[in-house]
Design an enzyme around this catalytic site. Structure first.
Site, PDB file in Angstrom:
ATOM      1  N   ALA A  66       0.873  -1.171   0.000  1.00 32.82           N
ATOM      2  CA  ALA A  66       0.000   0.000   0.000  1.00 32.82           C
ATOM      3  C   ALA A  66       0.911   1.222   0.000  1.00 32.82           C
ATOM      4  O   ALA A  66       2.068   1.155   0.455  1.00 32.82           O
ATOM      5  CB  ALA A  66      -0.893  -0.018   1.227  1.00 32.82           C
ATOM      6  N   GLY A 111       0.540  -4.985   0.850  1.00 31.25           N
ATOM      7  CA  GLY A 111      -0.634  -5.042  -0.018  1.00 31.25           C
ATOM      8  C   GLY A 111      -0.344  -5.726  -1.352  1.00 31.25           C
ATOM      9  O   GLY A 111      -1.262  -6.265  -1.981  1.00 31.25           O
ATOM     10  N   GLU A 114      -0.620  -9.326  -0.645  1.00 31.98           N
ATOM     11  CA  GLU A 114      -2.051  -9.608  -0.455  1.00 31.98           C
ATOM     12  C   GLU A 114      -2.789  -9.648  -1.794  1.00 31.98           C
ATOM     13  O   GLU A 114      -3.698 -10.449  -1.987  1.00 31.98           O
ATOM     14  CB  GLU A 114      -2.673  -8.544   0.466  1.00 31.98           C
ATOM     15  CG  GLU A 114      -2.168  -8.678   1.897  1.00 31.98           C
ATOM     16  CD  GLU A 114      -2.541  -7.485   2.765  1.00 31.98           C
ATOM     17  OE1 GLU A 114      -2.056  -6.373   2.466  1.00 31.98           O
ATOM     18  OE2 GLU A 114      -3.313  -7.643   3.718  1.00 31.98           O
ATOM     19  N   GLU A 134       4.190  -5.254   7.530  1.00 29.89           N
ATOM     20  CA  GLU A 134       3.370  -4.227   8.195  1.00 29.89           C
ATOM     21  C   GLU A 134       3.833  -3.940   9.618  1.00 29.89           C
ATOM     22  O   GLU A 134       3.757  -2.796  10.086  1.00 29.89           O
ATOM     23  CB  GLU A 134       1.892  -4.643   8.211  1.00 29.89           C
ATOM     24  CG  GLU A 134       1.192  -4.536   6.873  1.00 29.89           C
ATOM     25  CD  GLU A 134       1.444  -5.721   5.957  1.00 29.89           C
ATOM     26  OE1 GLU A 134       2.202  -6.648   6.342  1.00 29.89           O
ATOM     27  OE2 GLU A 134       0.884  -5.726   4.847  1.00 29.89           O
TER      28      GLU A 134
END
Ligand code: DAK
Length: 260
Positions: A66, A111, A114, A134
């Site tokens: 992200a 992300g 993911e 993270e």
């Protein structure tokens, strides 16, 4: 929708979607999430697309996570909204009626990992690297990483990656069955397209049913899942593809499927 951060090329019913923000290593900001969502909503109902390949632009990164720049200043409510957007997208990929192949061409972090996890199949280039970092940033995965990683590779290995934020290479990812195959970078897209081409030539209705049966079945207990498969098997016999597939076999010719 005009895409700013995606490139989409569709050939022979195979759509290659390239996330194209090389200056930020293809990090996922809100606009990119929106664009991917729009692409997958369309692909789901578009007969001109039977298989999707997702990749990143350049040779360095699939998706480096992200967008930290965009995330840094979020309030709790904004972070919740951002997480919801990501979750919706990952679920749309997972439940997309068409198979989705991630061609992981470099860093797949946070992300990005993911995103790869929500695809059906992952093919990695030799330079691919995976991690859920993270905890380095004081947060947890927000796009399903705690759930899909543990379902795919098992709780113990997933927790090790989630607790430590360690980055693993493509060979380790292969050993953990996090990826299906590892190939040299210059062969990555070719391998993904080869696999997609095989799938495109099968009965599209059956391919959709396979994805649905595996995904839904894994979320049920075995008896219910087998019952679900039985119902879906029966439904195949209401399709034109079943009639054509079996007739073509008996007539010793290639089947011409219509996807219904
Ligand atoms: N976001 C924004 N920019 C990024 C980025 C990212 N994730 N990753 C890299 N970049 C940018 C760098 O800032 C740099 O920009 P400039 O300085 O050139 O302007 C450019 O991309 C090139 O990166 P580097 O210069 O750092 O390149 P290196 O080869 O030295 O290093 C690297 C490559 C991938 C190892 C390094 O860039 C790196 O560690 N990147 C960050 C990886 C990371 O931590 N990603 C985030 C994972 S966490 C949530 C929702 C979602 C999430 C969590 C919560 N909620 C809403 C609750 C998910 C979080 C994540 O994805």
């Amino acid at each position: 929708m005009e895409f700013k951060n995606l490139k989409v090329e569709t050939t022979n019913r195979i759509a290659v979607v390239t996330i194209n923000r090389p200056e930020a290593l293809n990090a996922l900001n809100e606009q990119t999430l929106d664009e991917l969502q729009s692409f997958f909503s369309d692909a789901n109902d578009n007969d001109g697309v039977q298989v999707v390949i997702v990749t990143g632009s350049g040779k360095k990164a699939f998706v480096a996570g992200a967008d930290i720049v965009a995330m840094q200043q979020l309030t709790a409510l904004e972070a919740r909204k951002f997480s919801r957007l990501g979750h919706q997208l990952m679920r749309s990929i997972e439940t997309c009626a068409k198979p989705v192949i991630a061609a992981v061409n470099g860093f797949a972090l946070g992300g990005g990992c993911e995103l790869a996890l929500s695809c059906d199949i992952r093919i990695a280039s030799e330079n691919a690297r995976f991690s859920q970092p993270e905890v380095n940033l004081g947060v947890i995965p927000g796009f399903g990483g705690t759930q899909r990683l543990s379902r795919l590779i098992g709780k113990g290995r997933a927790l090790e990656l989630l607790f430590t934020g360690d980055m693993i290479d493509a060979a380790e990812a292969y050993q953990m069955a996090l990826v299906n195959r590892v190939v040299p970078q210059e062969k990555l897209l070719e391998t993904a397209v080869e696999m997609a081409t095989k799938i495109v030539n099968k009965g599209p209705y059956a391919v959709r049913q396979v994805k649905e049966a595996v995904r839904t079945g894994l979320e049920m207990d075995l008896d219910k899942a087998n019952q679900y498969e039985t119902e879906m098997f029966g439904l195949c016999f209401a399709s034109l593809d079943q009639k054509e597939g079996m007739l073509a076999f008996l007539e010793k010719r290639p089947a011409v499927f219509v996807g219904q």
